[in-house]
Scaffold this motif. Structure first.
Motif, PDB file in Angstrom:
ATOM      1  N   VAL A 196       0.818  -1.214   0.000  1.00  0.00           N
ATOM      2  CA  VAL A 196       0.000   0.000   0.000  1.00  0.00           C
ATOM      3  C   VAL A 196       0.851   1.262   0.000  1.00  0.00           C
ATOM      4  N   GLU A 197       2.133   1.116   0.353  1.00  0.00           N
ATOM      5  CA  GLU A 197       3.011   2.286   0.354  1.00  0.00           C
ATOM      6  C   GLU A 197       4.453   1.813   0.433  1.00  0.00           C
ATOM      7  N   GLN A 198       5.361   2.515  -0.241  1.00  0.00           N
ATOM      8  CA  GLN A 198       6.783   2.224  -0.124  1.00  0.00           C
ATOM      9  C   GLN A 198       7.581   3.473  -0.462  1.00  0.00           C
ATOM     10  N   GLY A 199       8.762   3.582   0.123  1.00  0.00           N
ATOM     11  CA  GLY A 199       9.618   4.732  -0.107  1.00  0.00           C
ATOM     12  C   GLY A 199      10.730   4.750   0.922  1.00  0.00           C
ATOM     13  N   SER A 200      11.522   5.815   0.918  1.00  0.00           N
ATOM     14  CA  SER A 200      12.561   5.942   1.933  1.00  0.00           C
ATOM     15  C   SER A 200      11.904   6.065   3.306  1.00  0.00           C
ATOM     16  N   VAL A 201      12.654   5.735   4.345  1.00  0.00           N
ATOM     17  CA  VAL A 201      12.116   5.837   5.703  1.00  0.00           C
ATOM     18  C   VAL A 201      11.683   7.268   5.981  1.00  0.00           C
ATOM     19  N   TYR A 202      12.471   8.231   5.556  1.00  0.00           N
ATOM     20  CA  TYR A 202      12.110   9.634   5.792  1.00  0.00           C
ATOM     21  C   TYR A 202      10.801   9.988   5.091  1.00  0.00           C
ATOM     22  N   GLU A 203      10.642   9.577   3.839  1.00  0.00           N
ATOM     23  CA  GLU A 203       9.435   9.904   3.088  1.00  0.00           C
ATOM     24  C   GLU A 203       8.190   9.342   3.762  1.00  0.00           C
ATOM     25  N   VAL A 204       8.249   8.083   4.171  1.00  0.00           N
ATOM     26  CA  VAL A 204       7.066   7.443   4.745  1.00  0.00           C
ATOM     27  C   VAL A 204       6.789   7.971   6.151  1.00  0.00           C
ATOM     28  N   PHE A 205       7.839   8.212   6.936  1.00  0.00           N
ATOM     29  CA  PHE A 205       7.623   8.711   8.290  1.00  0.00           C
ATOM     30  C   PHE A 205       7.139  10.150   8.297  1.00  0.00           C
ATOM     31  N   SER A 206       7.719  10.978   7.439  1.00  0.00           N
ATOM     32  CA  SER A 206       7.385  12.402   7.477  1.00  0.00           C
ATOM     33  C   SER A 206       6.077  12.719   6.770  1.00  0.00           C
ATOM     34  N   ASP A 207       5.678  11.880   5.803  1.00  0.00           N
ATOM     35  CA  ASP A 207       4.471  12.191   5.042  1.00  0.00           C
ATOM     36  C   ASP A 207       3.789  10.911   4.566  1.00  0.00           C
ATOM     37  N   PRO A 208       3.256  10.100   5.502  1.00  0.00           N
ATOM     38  CA  PRO A 208       2.583   8.862   5.094  1.00  0.00           C
ATOM     39  C   PRO A 208       1.362   9.158   4.230  1.00  0.00           C
ATOM     40  N   LYS A 209       1.202   8.370   3.169  1.00  0.00           N
ATOM     41  CA  LYS A 209       0.118   8.610   2.212  1.00  0.00           C
ATOM     42  C   LYS A 209      -1.128   7.776   2.499  1.00  0.00           C
ATOM     43  N   THR A 210      -1.006   6.755   3.321  1.00  0.00           N
ATOM     44  CA  THR A 210      -2.141   5.869   3.586  1.00  0.00           C
ATOM     45  C   THR A 210      -2.405   5.802   5.083  1.00  0.00           C
ATOM     46  N   ASP A 211      -3.635   5.435   5.431  1.00  0.00           N
ATOM     47  CA  ASP A 211      -3.985   5.284   6.844  1.00  0.00           C
ATOM     48  C   ASP A 211      -3.139   4.200   7.509  1.00  0.00           C
ATOM     49  N   THR A 212      -2.865   3.121   6.770  1.00  0.00           N
ATOM     50  CA  THR A 212      -2.065   2.025   7.328  1.00  0.00           C
ATOM     51  C   THR A 212      -0.684   2.514   7.728  1.00  0.00           C
ATOM     52  N   ALA A 213      -0.016   3.225   6.821  1.00  0.00           N
ATOM     53  CA  ALA A 213       1.313   3.748   7.123  1.00  0.00           C
ATOM     54  C   ALA A 213       1.258   4.763   8.256  1.00  0.00           C
ATOM     55  N   ALA A 214       0.252   5.636   8.233  1.00  0.00           N
ATOM     56  CA  ALA A 214       0.117   6.652   9.277  1.00  0.00           C
ATOM     57  C   ALA A 214      -0.069   6.009  10.648  1.00  0.00           C
ATOM     58  N   ASN A 215      -0.822   4.928  10.721  1.00  0.00           N
ATOM     59  CA  ASN A 215      -1.021   4.235  11.994  1.00  0.00           C
ATOM     60  C   ASN A 215       0.280   3.651  12.518  1.00  0.00           C
ATOM     61  N   PHE A 216       1.054   3.047  11.615  1.00  0.00           N
ATOM     62  CA  PHE A 216       2.347   2.501  12.030  1.00  0.00           C
ATOM     63  C   PHE A 216       3.282   3.613  12.497  1.00  0.00           C
ATOM     64  N   VAL A 217       3.331   4.709  11.751  1.00  0.00           N
ATOM     65  CA  VAL A 217       4.216   5.815  12.107  1.00  0.00           C
ATOM     66  C   VAL A 217       3.861   6.373  13.482  1.00  0.00           C
ATOM     67  N   SER A 218       2.571   6.507  13.761  1.00  0.00           N
ATOM     68  CA  SER A 218       2.149   7.085  15.038  1.00  0.00           C
ATOM     69  C   SER A 218       2.575   6.226  16.216  1.00  0.00           C
ATOM     70  N   THR A 219       2.641   4.895  16.032  1.00  0.00           N
ATOM     71  CA  THR A 219       3.058   4.020  17.124  1.00  0.00           C
ATOM     72  C   THR A 219       4.531   4.201  17.451  1.00  0.00           C
TER      73      THR A 219
END
Length: 349
Positions: free
Chosen positions: A230-253
């Motif tokens: 559902v999403e892939q990219g550098s760690v910085y890209e995904v952590f700083s600007d998650p594009k999906t709810d799934t990624a955002a939930n993981f980042v928040s934890t």
């Protein structure tokens, strides 16, 4: 370790890989049109909740499972359809690190590390030398004669890493390798894996459900849900600007920089207006804050944090702005409008 030459690790590519299973009369799609690039010499985290398809994906890489369709390329070579004889040769270049360590209780630490070398037909003198090098590398030089039951969880995993390195692989697959460890030991094991990558150039694929593991060690992250990427990219890209709810939930934890529901309820009991602002380089946040302060608005940071990943800073801060007159109210609204044009800002009502 003198017998291991620095080199570029194996590059792994998935091209439209699909894998289904039968569960009674029901067909389960474990991998659904998965396309991933894992550059040689990188550390990539594959993250997802239980049932996301992570372990099935690992089994495709080492040829223990075969996809229904698609290609799996190791250094550009498509291994799908290879006979078992050829796959055995490929597996010798792949090390595995397991959640439950998978050590042989009847063998000493040295015996566990030497076991894959013995299967390869390496002579006793060469095995002894290699085991000594590996024990030194993982910080267990004095534990060769110990048995697994005499070791802590972290020490057992260090033995597992040493065993995985024994045959000089160019690719390591770590399947939930830190899930059974406490936070301090997890950090130590991840630092050891980073050392493996940096000193020997080995590609490492980390399968995990813990975003903190990805944050600590990985160059890039692949987020999976129900068999799909559902999403892939550098760690910085995904952590700083998650594009999906799934990624955002993981980042928040991992970051804990956004108020949860209970914290937000508590913050609402105060006066003023609450804003959560995404902090990225060049966001203009501090300039906007200085403007509202000049208008006599009280500014308090009540939640959040800023971190650095891959040489970039980012985070989220929740601020309380309390206006004391009409001019202050206008300044607070301008604060919201000016930041909305340049960065993400959300008012907590």
């Amino acid at each position: 370790m003198s017998s291991t030459a620095t080199r570029t690790g194996t590059a792994v590519e998935f091209r439209h890989v699909t894998k289904t299973f039968r569960q009674g009369k029901k067909e389960i799609t474990a991998l659904d049109d998965v396309t991933i690039d894992i550059p040689g010499g990188s550390i990539v985290g594959i993250i997802g909740f239980s049932g996301a398809g992570k372990s099935t994906l690992v089994r495709q890489i080492n040829g223990l499972d075969v996809p229904d369709s698609g290609e799996i390329l190791l250094d550009g070579e498509n291994i799908v359809g290879y006979p078992e004889r050829r796959l055995r040769g490929i597996r010798r270049n792949i090390g595995m690190i397991f959640q439950q360590f998978n050590l042989l209780s009847s063998r000493t630490v040295a015996g566990n590390i030497a076991y894959p070398l013995k299967l390869q037909g390496l002579g006793k003198a060469e095995r002894t030398k290699r085991v000594a090098e590996l024990l030194e590398f993982v910080g267990l030089a004095d534990k060769g004669r110990s048995y697994p039951e005499q070791l802590s969880g972290g020490q057992k995993q260090r033995v597992g890493i040493a065993r995985a390195l024994a045959t000089n692989p160019s690719l390591l697959l770590a399947d939930e390798a830190t899930s059974a460890l406490d936070p301090t030991t997890t950090h130590e094991v991840l630092e050891l894996l980073r050392k493996v990558n940096e000193e020997f150039g080995i590609t490492i694929v980390v399968i995990t459900h813990e975003m903190e593991v990805v944050r600590t060690i990985a160059d890039a992250v692949v987020v999976m849900k129900q068999g799909r990427v559902v999403e892939q990219g550098s760690v910085y890209e995904v952590f700083s600007d998650p594009k999906t709810d799934t990624a955002a939930n993981f980042v928040s934890t991992s970051l804990r920089n956004t108020p949860d529901l209970l914290e937000a309820d508590e913050l609402r009991t105060g006066t003023g207006r609450l804003f959560t602002v995404t902090m990225q380089e060049g966001a203009g946040f501090f300039h906007a804050v200085s403007e509202v302060e000049r208008a006599g608005v009280s500014v308090n940071i009540v939640h959040g944090g800023v971190t650095t990943l891959q040489h970039h800073s980012f985070g989220r801060l929740t601020v309380r702005l309390t206006a004391h007159d009409a001019a202050g109210e206008a300044a607070v609204q301008h604060f919201h409008d000016s930041l909305t044009a340049t960065t993400e800002i959300e008012e907590i009502r």
